[in-house]
Design a protein around this motif. Sequence first.
Motif, PDB file in Angstrom:
ATOM      1  N   ASP A 173      -2.258   3.940 -13.249  1.00  0.00           N
ATOM      2  CA  ASP A 173      -1.313   5.056 -13.368  1.00  0.00           C
ATOM      3  C   ASP A 173      -0.768   5.520 -12.010  1.00  0.00           C
ATOM      4  O   ASP A 173       0.446   5.708 -11.865  1.00  0.00           O
ATOM      5  N   PRO A 174      -1.609   5.725 -10.970  1.00  0.00           N
ATOM      6  CA  PRO A 174      -1.050   6.110  -9.665  1.00  0.00           C
ATOM      7  C   PRO A 174      -0.104   5.069  -9.076  1.00  0.00           C
ATOM      8  O   PRO A 174       0.903   5.425  -8.457  1.00  0.00           O
ATOM      9  N   GLU A 176       1.797   2.944 -10.776  1.00  0.00           N
ATOM     10  CA  GLU A 176       3.048   3.015 -11.531  1.00  0.00           C
ATOM     11  C   GLU A 176       3.881   4.224 -11.103  1.00  0.00           C
ATOM     12  O   GLU A 176       5.111   4.131 -10.945  1.00  0.00           O
ATOM     13  N   LYS A 177       3.237   5.358 -10.890  1.00  0.00           N
ATOM     14  CA  LYS A 177       3.965   6.554 -10.455  1.00  0.00           C
ATOM     15  C   LYS A 177       4.568   6.350  -9.066  1.00  0.00           C
ATOM     16  O   LYS A 177       5.711   6.745  -8.798  1.00  0.00           O
ATOM     17  N   PHE A 178       3.794   5.722  -8.170  1.00  0.00           N
ATOM     18  CA  PHE A 178       4.314   5.459  -6.821  1.00  0.00           C
ATOM     19  C   PHE A 178       5.491   4.498  -6.881  1.00  0.00           C
ATOM     20  O   PHE A 178       6.493   4.679  -6.173  1.00  0.00           O
ATOM     21  N   TRP A 179       5.390   3.465  -7.716  1.00  0.00           N
ATOM     22  CA  TRP A 179       6.473   2.491  -7.850  1.00  0.00           C
ATOM     23  C   TRP A 179       7.736   3.150  -8.398  1.00  0.00           C
ATOM     24  O   TRP A 179       8.834   2.920  -7.886  1.00  0.00           O
ATOM     25  N   GLU A 180       7.607   3.961  -9.418  1.00  0.00           N
ATOM     26  CA  GLU A 180       8.777   4.620  -9.995  1.00  0.00           C
ATOM     27  C   GLU A 180       9.415   5.566  -9.000  1.00  0.00           C
ATOM     28  O   GLU A 180      10.656   5.656  -8.908  1.00  0.00           O
ATOM     29  N   ARG A 181       8.611   6.278  -8.235  1.00  0.00           N
ATOM     30  CA  ARG A 181       9.162   7.205  -7.238  1.00  0.00           C
ATOM     31  C   ARG A 181       9.864   6.441  -6.112  1.00  0.00           C
ATOM     32  O   ARG A 181      10.968   6.828  -5.677  1.00  0.00           O
ATOM     33  N   ASN A 182       9.265   5.359  -5.645  1.00  0.00           N
ATOM     34  CA  ASN A 182       9.877   4.570  -4.582  1.00  0.00           C
ATOM     35  C   ASN A 182      11.147   3.871  -5.071  1.00  0.00           C
ATOM     36  O   ASN A 182      12.159   3.817  -4.350  1.00  0.00           O
TER      37      ASN A 182
END
Length: 306
Positions: A173-174, A176-182
């Motif tokens: 989950d972290p 995926e969140k980092f990838w979506e934000r980047n």
Amino acid sequence: MTANINQLLEISMDEAVLDMATPNPPGEDIQETPEQQKVLCEEDLVGKSASITYNDHLHRLAMYLQLPMQMCNYSNRVTGATCPGKSPFQVTLKPRGTGVALEWFCPFGHRLWKWNSQPLLKFGMQGGDFMLSTNILLSGNNYRKIALLFQFMKMGMVAQSTFFKIQDTYCVDPIEKFWERNRADVLTRLRQKDRVVVLGDGRMDSPGHCAQYCTYTTLEQDSRDIVHIVTVDKRETDRNSVIMEKECFIRTMDVLLQEIPVKEVVTDAHPQITALLNPERGKYKAWGLQHSLDIWHAAKNLGKKL
């Protein structure tokens, strides 16, 4: 009844009861064994240095350590009897994952103290096990290869079930969140350009026609930033591995054409993708996309024809 004062025993100062607490003499303070270090925040674990320590040397060091107590502190809860065990105490070393646990026992088998070579997280998880599991994933390594390396080194290794449990619980989950934000930041910057050139290629999980998964990665030409990643399972293509890369490309283009001004697509000489980008009969002919082959694949394709 009266008492003869002259017959009363004399009470010395050592036996006198005073109305204030008398401090213990220097060096006689009761000492306790320190508690195991626990991870309470991110700074207690991330960025800390670690070393390879051999168990024999660690056990030898523990044999020279002297606990702050000279007697066993065990007492029977029912009878209240105390253990007569005295030092020196026996030290045992038990490997646990990537760390070891040292335990001190009295001659009667009562454990006096336990020390772990790694700080402990919630539920008793070792900090080194957690860091190794997460960094195997973040560095793109393979668990079995790292486990084989540790086996050659005769080092303790995180169990495979623990590795996947840590990955599923704390990492997916972290990431995926980092990838979506980047990715959102990259797309915001690319929307300001009039012409965007993307480069795409697929990678199978195994060679030949028996591949189960295909991952298609797309980069932007100038910045080399990854703008899209899609993975297709063979079961999504009626168990046909040959068309998995084509399906990945279609999913990629259907998303990117709605998000950024793509004008040129660079791929390998994949015949199915070439057909999709045909300016006259292809699926994306209405977008006016320019299809180019990267120089390595173009040279390879030309060499085959020659």
